[in-house]
Design a protein around this motif. Structure first.
Motif, PDB file in Angstrom:
ATOM      1  N   SER A 197      32.222   7.823 -45.804  1.00 41.92           N
ATOM      2  CA  SER A 197      32.891   8.964 -46.439  1.00 41.92           C
ATOM      3  C   SER A 197      34.244   8.552 -47.020  1.00 41.92           C
ATOM      4  N   LYS A 223      41.064  16.318 -54.807  1.00 46.21           N
ATOM      5  CA  LYS A 223      40.082  15.297 -55.166  1.00 46.21           C
ATOM      6  C   LYS A 223      40.067  14.976 -56.659  1.00 46.21           C
ATOM      7  N   ASN A 264      33.528   6.547 -50.223  1.00 47.18           N
ATOM      8  CA  ASN A 264      32.956   7.342 -51.304  1.00 47.18           C
ATOM      9  C   ASN A 264      33.924   8.394 -51.834  1.00 47.18           C
ATOM     10  N   GLU A 265      34.673   9.039 -50.948  1.00 41.80           N
ATOM     11  CA  GLU A 265      35.513  10.159 -51.373  1.00 41.80           C
ATOM     12  C   GLU A 265      36.954   9.758 -51.656  1.00 41.80           C
ATOM     13  N   ASN A 282      42.167  15.364 -47.838  1.00 42.81           N
ATOM     14  CA  ASN A 282      41.848  15.092 -49.238  1.00 42.81           C
ATOM     15  C   ASN A 282      41.922  16.401 -50.029  1.00 42.81           C
TER      16      ASN A 282
END
Length: 365
Positions: A226, A200, A229-230, A197
């Protein structure tokens, strides 16, 4: 007609039938099987066609140690290459995604063995343009995800830095992160509880696609939280189980997908209105995994509209069993004809014929 002429005629006929059988099993079956695949036509010019290959698991040198292991590796490699080339011509994809377990013994291979596996893999999955047939319209975009048989990690197995480094060096040099202006790919590694990632801040501007070897939406845990959420992915593609399934989270709905039909999803509505996350599990592409249903995933994205199907492949074991049956049949027929040419009743028959001829010659006209 003398028996030797009959035997010669039957032998030639049998050889011709054997040649036709080999031609069908090794060449024609892949072309005929292709006719059963479902086409997915692009609705817009900027559509994206993706070919999804899971668990080819090229056979290695350690676990396969029999007198036929060399033949098994050759046959498996040839099957993977033949089916891949047919899928390549049929779909003309922009992106090819390899969903892990590219090798069967990548995590235990010596450096020399690993390099030989890489060379075989490249020979099988050649993605260069074929100018003669114009199969590929300059896609040349690939993404590789490691599996537990590539780097280790199954059932808590230790994952060495050496295995990770050599996999990345061999496979991920040309991997893409973004495609065009609207797609973003994330590699999710369930064995290491990690994912990529690097940007972001701009994720929300992209259609986000997660690629994982092992399924993500089943089982829960910190990695799933995770990822949601991310990354907040619109769609996840995975493999590992060698099955064809569709998961929806948090509804826990599981669909066994073994049809030849095309499934359609609106990824934007699915996530924003229905508040569901979608994961598609791609079946194994290798007949060596012992599964009846073998296939390659094919997905087309028109903006947020996803259409997906499986390009089902012929079960190679069926045709290998036909070879065995044909060989046994040939042996049986050969024994029968040997018995016919050497059996005592033929000698008695010849003796009776000669006696009859003598009697006939002794009788005056």
């Amino acid at each position: 007609m003398p028996i030797r002429y009959v035997y010669r005629w039957i032998t030639r006929t049998f050889l011709l039938l054997t040649l036709l059988l080999c031609c069908y099993n090794e060449i024609l079956v892949y072309h005929f099987n292709r006719s059963s695949w479902q086409e997915i036509n692009c609705r817009f010019e900027n559509c994206t066609r993706m070919l999804l290959i899971a668990d080819p698991q090229l056979l290695g040198l350690t676990y396969e140690k029999t007198i036929l292991s060399g033949l098994a590796r050759y046959d498996s490699d040839r099957y993977l290459k033949s089916t891949f080339q047919q899928a390549l011509k049929f779909t003309q994809p922009h992106i090819i995604c390899f969903l892990g377990d590219l090798l069967d013994e990548g995590n235990v291979a010596s450096p020399q063995e690993f390099q030989s596996y890489i060379q075989r893999f490249r020979n099988i999955y050649q993605t260069e343009e074929d100018v003669k047939f114009q199969m590929i319209s300059a896609f040349h975009q690939v993404v590789h995800v490691p599996g537990d048989n590539d780097i280790g990690g199954e059932n808590g197995e230790y994952i060495s830095n050496l295995n990770i480094h050599r996999f990345e060096e061999a496979f991920t040099q040309r991997d893409i992160f973004d495609y065009e202006s609207n797609l973003r790919f994330f590699k999710i590694n369930r064995m290491m509880l990690d994912f990529t990632n690097p940007d972001k801040t701009h994720n929300h501007q992209k259609l986000r696609i997660g690629l994982s070897h092992a399924p993500i939406l089943i089982g829960g845990g910190p990695l799933l939280r995770s990822v949601i959420n991310e990354l907040d992915p619109h769609i996840i593609f995975s493999g590992h189980w060698h099955e064809s399934r569709i998961f929806l989270y948090p509804s826990t709905k599981v669909i066994n997908f073994y049809d030849k039909a095309v499934k359609s999803f609106n990824l934007k509505d699915l996530k924003e209105k229905q508040h569901n996350y979608l994961e598609i599990m791609v079946p194994t592409s290798s007949y060596r995994m012992g599964k009846v249903n073998i296939g390659i995933g094919y997905a087309v994205l028109d903006n947020y509209d996803l259409r997906y199907t499986v390009l089902w492949l012929p079960n190679r074991f069926v045709y290998l069993f036909i070879y065995v049956f044909w060989l046994l049949f040939a042996i049986c027929m050969s024994l029968v004809f040997r018995m016919m040419t050497r059996c005592p009743f033929r000698k008695i028959s010849k003796f009776n014929q000669s006696q009859y001829q003598r009697i006939s010659d002794a009788i005056p006209d």
